[in-house]
Scaffold this active site. Structure first.
Site, PDB file in Angstrom:
ATOM      1  N   CYS A  41       0.726  -1.184   0.001  1.00  0.00           N
ATOM      2  CA  CYS A  41       0.126   0.125  -0.039  1.00  0.00           C
ATOM      3  C   CYS A  41       0.981   1.281  -0.050  1.00  0.00           C
ATOM      4  O   CYS A  41       0.342   2.631  -0.159  1.00  0.00           O
ATOM      5  CB  CYS A  41      -0.885   0.032   1.165  1.00  0.00           C
ATOM      6  SG  CYS A  41      -2.030  -1.447   1.297  1.00  0.00           S
ATOM      7  N   HIS A  43     -12.068  10.825  -8.079  1.00  0.00           N
ATOM      8  CA  HIS A  43     -11.150  10.840  -9.469  1.00  0.00           C
ATOM      9  C   HIS A  43      -9.891  11.844  -8.986  1.00  0.00           C
ATOM     10  O   HIS A  43      -9.631  12.383  -9.999  1.00  0.00           O
ATOM     11  CB  HIS A  43     -11.814  11.190 -10.685  1.00  0.00           C
ATOM     12  CG  HIS A  43     -12.719  10.165 -11.181  1.00  0.00           C
ATOM     13  ND1 HIS A  43     -14.032   9.619 -10.733  1.00  0.00           N
ATOM     14  CD2 HIS A  43     -12.366   9.178 -12.047  1.00  0.00           C
ATOM     15  CE1 HIS A  43     -14.168   8.612 -11.395  1.00  0.00           C
ATOM     16  NE2 HIS A  43     -13.406   8.487 -12.142  1.00  0.00           N
ATOM     17  N   GLU A  58     -13.441   0.562   2.221  1.00  0.00           N
ATOM     18  CA  GLU A  58     -12.566   0.288   1.020  1.00  0.00           C
ATOM     19  C   GLU A  58     -12.931  -0.891   0.252  1.00  0.00           C
ATOM     20  O   GLU A  58     -12.494  -0.603  -1.152  1.00  0.00           O
ATOM     21  CB  GLU A  58     -10.924   0.116   1.917  1.00  0.00           C
ATOM     22  CG  GLU A  58      -9.825   0.943   1.318  1.00  0.00           C
ATOM     23  CD  GLU A  58      -8.504   0.570   1.935  1.00  0.00           C
ATOM     24  OE1 GLU A  58      -8.176  -0.565   1.993  1.00  0.00           O
ATOM     25  OE2 GLU A  58      -8.000   1.533   2.317  1.00  0.00           O
TER      26      GLU A  58
END
Ligand SMILES: Nc1nc2c(c(=O)[nH]1)N=C([C@H](O)[C@H](O)COP(=O)(O)OP(=O)(O)OP(=O)(O)O)CN2
Ligand SMILES: [Zn+2]
Length: 128
Positions: free
Chosen positions: A23, A67, A112
């Site tokens: 990550c 985005h 998530e």
């Protein structure tokens, strides 16, 4: 007492600084978000908070994230864009937009994936 919520989602990129694993590398998620406000009573229309209004407020906030590369946003310069700090960010931005004393931000849930996430109740924990 009424808990009124809106479910939404956003797509974004992030990496977690100092994370001991994959990550730490740039990657993306489609985060799912639930924003809950708590209302003490209903108004003359029978609503604790109009879904339409809450949706508008939540969209304004989610648009700040959707985005984006979250690591480029000012809020995430000092804090990692973990789901915890994403929830904290959303909580603060929604709170700042709610002006009616009859309802308050109560919690922000951030997933998530469908199987991992968290619920943030603000710095002092659940209120009322
Ligand atoms: N409490 C938190 N734990 C983790 C967070 C977080 O925000 N809060 N974030 C991550 C990373 O974003 C990571 O991308 C997700 O990790 P992981 O679930 O391990 O992802 P994988 O796709 O590699 O998982 P698999 O189930 O093995 O495919 C980590 N933890
Ligand atoms: Zn991630």
């Amino acid at each position: 007492m009424y808990d009124i919520f809106i479910d939404t989602h956003f797509a974004g990129a992030h990496h977690l600084r100092d994370y001991p694993g994959d990550c730490e590398k740039p990657h993306g998620h489609n985060w799912k978000v639930r924003v809950t406000v708590r209302a003490a009573k209903v108004d003359k229309c029978g609503m604790g908070m109009d879904f339409t209004l809450l949706k508008k407020v939540v969209k304004e906030v989610i648009d700040l994230l959707d985005h984006h590369d979250l690591n480029t946003l000012p809020y995430f310069q000092e804090k990692n864009p973990s789901s915890e700090y994403i929830a904290e960010f959303i909580y603060g931005e929604v709170r700042a937009r709610l002006t009616d004393d009859n309802h308050r931000i109560f919690s922000v849930r951030v997933l998530e994936t469908d199987t991992q996430g968290l619920i943030y109740y603000g710095p002092e924990g659940p209120k009322f």
